[in-house]
Scaffold this motif. Sequence first.
Motif, PDB file in Angstrom:
ATOM      1  N   LYS A 104      -5.398  10.945   4.383  1.00 19.71           N
ATOM      2  CA  LYS A 104      -5.371  12.060   3.438  1.00 19.71           C
ATOM      3  C   LYS A 104      -6.655  12.883   3.488  1.00 19.71           C
ATOM      4  CE  LYS A 104      -2.544   9.456   0.078  1.00 19.71           C
ATOM      5  NZ  LYS A 104      -1.428  10.335  -0.314  1.00 19.71           N
ATOM      6  N   SER A 150      -5.661   4.755  -2.120  1.00 22.39           N
ATOM      7  CA  SER A 150      -5.352   5.815  -1.160  1.00 22.39           C
ATOM      8  C   SER A 150      -6.152   7.088  -1.410  1.00 22.39           C
ATOM      9  CB  SER A 150      -3.861   6.151  -1.213  1.00 22.39           C
ATOM     10  OG  SER A 150      -3.556   6.835  -2.416  1.00 22.39           O
ATOM     11  N   TRP A 182     -15.243   6.697   3.422  1.00 19.05           N
ATOM     12  CA  TRP A 182     -14.395   5.581   2.997  1.00 19.05           C
ATOM     13  C   TRP A 182     -14.927   4.285   3.602  1.00 19.05           C
ATOM     14  CZ3 TRP A 182     -11.670   7.593  -0.680  1.00 19.05           C
ATOM     15  CH2 TRP A 182     -11.267   8.927  -0.595  1.00 19.05           C
ATOM     16  N   LEU A 210      -4.729   4.804   4.329  1.00 21.38           N
ATOM     17  CA  LEU A 210      -4.056   5.922   3.664  1.00 21.38           C
ATOM     18  C   LEU A 210      -5.068   6.971   3.214  1.00 21.38           C
ATOM     19  CD1 LEU A 210      -1.441   3.989   1.482  1.00 21.38           C
ATOM     20  CD2 LEU A 210      -0.947   5.446   3.458  1.00 21.38           C
ATOM     21  N   ALA A 211      -6.203   6.518   2.660  1.00 17.58           N
ATOM     22  CA  ALA A 211      -7.240   7.450   2.220  1.00 17.58           C
ATOM     23  C   ALA A 211      -7.793   8.246   3.397  1.00 17.58           C
ATOM     24  CB  ALA A 211      -8.362   6.682   1.519  1.00 17.58           C
ATOM     25  N   ALA A 222       0.812  -1.217   0.000  1.00 15.08           N
ATOM     26  CA  ALA A 222       0.000   0.000   0.000  1.00 15.08           C
ATOM     27  C   ALA A 222       0.845   1.267   0.000  1.00 15.08           C
ATOM     28  CB  ALA A 222      -0.961  -0.006   1.184  1.00 15.08           C
ATOM     29  N   ALA A 223       1.767   1.375   0.936  1.00 15.23           N
ATOM     30  CA  ALA A 223       2.566   2.602   1.039  1.00 15.23           C
ATOM     31  C   ALA A 223       3.427   2.799  -0.204  1.00 15.23           C
ATOM     32  CB  ALA A 223       3.436   2.555   2.294  1.00 15.23           C
ATOM     33  N   MET A 247      -4.850   0.287   2.271  1.00 13.74           N
ATOM     34  CA  MET A 247      -5.156   1.352   1.320  1.00 13.74           C
ATOM     35  C   MET A 247      -6.168   2.336   1.904  1.00 13.74           C
ATOM     36  SD  MET A 247      -3.527   1.506  -1.518  1.00 13.74           S
ATOM     37  CE  MET A 247      -2.753   0.650  -2.877  1.00 13.74           C
ATOM     38  N   ASP A 278       1.216   3.810  -3.233  1.00 17.13           N
ATOM     39  CA  ASP A 278       0.802   5.209  -3.140  1.00 17.13           C
ATOM     40  C   ASP A 278       1.957   6.142  -3.470  1.00 17.13           C
ATOM     41  OD1 ASP A 278      -0.969   7.397  -2.417  1.00 17.13           O
ATOM     42  OD2 ASP A 278       0.228   7.573  -0.599  1.00 17.13           O
TER      43      ASP A 278
END
Length: 204
Positions: A84, A53, A90, A80-81, A16-17, A77, A20
Amino acid sequence: MSDLAKTTQDVYERNAARFDAERAKILFERNWLERFLSFIPTEGRVLDLGCGSGDPIARYIIDQGYKLTGADASTAMLNLAIEKFPGGDWRQVDMRALDLPERFDGILGWDSFFHLTRAEQRSALPKFAAHLAPSGVLMLTVGPEDGEVTGRVGEDTVYHASLSTEEYTSILAAEGATVIEFVIDDPDCGHHTILLAQKQATTD
């Protein structure tokens, strides 16, 4: 290939990281996103399936004033979204079993739907259509032809599949949706193959 298809969520959890960080933020998809959004009323509801993300596609849609629901199967994921866009909508959702109470003016499956097997795609498309409001639009990236291939996420191999143009058209037509554009290997969009369909105006 069937065993590989079962590993997609794990691949994104692990990467994931990195995904992104490496994901291009220049929004080469802008022209297609503008085309998709042109069918959606101001402040309309958009479902981003496989939102990742949220950057850059969900960010762009939110910035245009639409009400976005981001859905992804990957916890990493989605985290992360949420970081942000802490005020965003989400949700952890497996698109293969999509069952939400809302209906949407647009549903987007960009670089996500094609991770489903062909059998899963056949099963999922009617669910997508059922979640569209009348005159709602569906935009997916798919493959240029019927078949299975592999791609890469980080150091991992990941599964991709596609039906034929004719089968996509047939399945969606049975659900009251018409394919209005199907562009294969668009050179202006990183050689993505894009399907854009619209549901009939009424449910009668």
